[in-house]
Motif scaffolding. Structure first.
Motif, PDB file in Angstrom:
ATOM      1  N   GLN A 181      -8.029   0.566  12.515  1.00 47.12           N
ATOM      2  CA  GLN A 181      -7.599  -1.298  12.401  1.00 47.12           C
ATOM      3  C   GLN A 181      -9.028  -1.599  11.436  1.00 47.12           C
ATOM      4  N   ARG A 182      -9.658  -0.895  10.622  1.00 46.19           N
ATOM      5  CA  ARG A 182     -10.026  -1.352   8.830  1.00 46.19           C
ATOM      6  C   ARG A 182      -9.202  -1.559   8.686  1.00 46.19           C
ATOM      7  N   GLU A 191      -6.684  -4.188   8.728  1.00 45.49           N
ATOM      8  CA  GLU A 191      -7.644  -5.549   8.821  1.00 45.49           C
ATOM      9  C   GLU A 191      -8.454  -5.575   6.944  1.00 45.49           C
ATOM     10  N   LYS A 192      -9.082  -4.761   6.482  1.00 47.08           N
ATOM     11  CA  LYS A 192      -9.836  -5.403   5.216  1.00 47.08           C
ATOM     12  C   LYS A 192      -8.900  -4.087   3.505  1.00 47.08           C
ATOM     13  N   ARG A 215      -3.871  -5.577   5.067  1.00 48.02           N
ATOM     14  CA  ARG A 215      -3.844  -7.183   5.057  1.00 48.02           C
ATOM     15  C   ARG A 215      -3.355  -7.881   4.089  1.00 48.02           C
ATOM     16  N   THR A 257      -1.636   1.350  12.176  1.00 46.17           N
ATOM     17  CA  THR A 257      -0.747   1.588  10.296  1.00 46.17           C
ATOM     18  C   THR A 257       0.239   1.845  10.986  1.00 46.17           C
TER      19      THR A 257
END
Length: 147
Positions: free
Chosen positions: A24-25, A28-29, A32, A59
């Motif tokens: 997730q990180r 998003e970090k 993206r 991912t």
């Protein structure tokens, strides 16, 4: 830890990653905001290793949804990623500085400054060496290569 990406035309800024990186990180970090813009409007193949955040379903779905072609990476393979040579060069450059970074903030600033001064020609040369790297691995039957 820092994350960075390269291509023949440029490079990302370095991204400081604090703590554990989850899928997730990573999406998003890193992917993206940083990887997608670097890959935009290019016929590029994205290369990453097999760390869990890279291979997680979240991912891989994100990359598929954004039409990012990913280089298949065998689970047991030598690390031929050309960016590894840049990480080594970055380390040498920071260590050669006249004044060593005094704290975490100074280190991050020094890393970004040195990353920005690595000539693009050097990056292009590393990327263009991939066919030679692959031939060397095949010739060595997966054993040690000069890369």
């Amino acid at each position: 830890m820092v994350w960075g990406a390269i291509n023949t035309a440029g490079r990302s800024t370095l991204v400081h990653v604090q703590g554990r990186i989850t899928a997730q990180r990573y999406v998003e970090k890193i992917l993206r905001p940083h990887a997608l813009p670097l890959l935009a409007d290019q016929d590029a193949i994205f290369q990453q290793d097999n760390s869990r955040p890279h291979t997680a379903r979240l991912t891989t779905q994100f990359l598929t949804d954004h039409h990012v072609q990913v280089l298949p990476w065998p689970s047991m393979s030598p690390d031929m990623n050309p960016i590894e040579h840049l990480w080594d060069e970055l380390d040498r450059r920071v260590r050669r500085r006249e004044e060593a970074p005094a704290n975490h903030r100074d280190l991050l600033q020094a890393l970004q400054e040195e990353w920005d001064t690595i000539p693009q020609q050097d990056i292009r040369h590393l990327i263009q060496s991939m066919p030679r790297r692959c031939r060397a691995v095949v010739a060595a039957q997966g054993s040690h290569t000069p890369y």
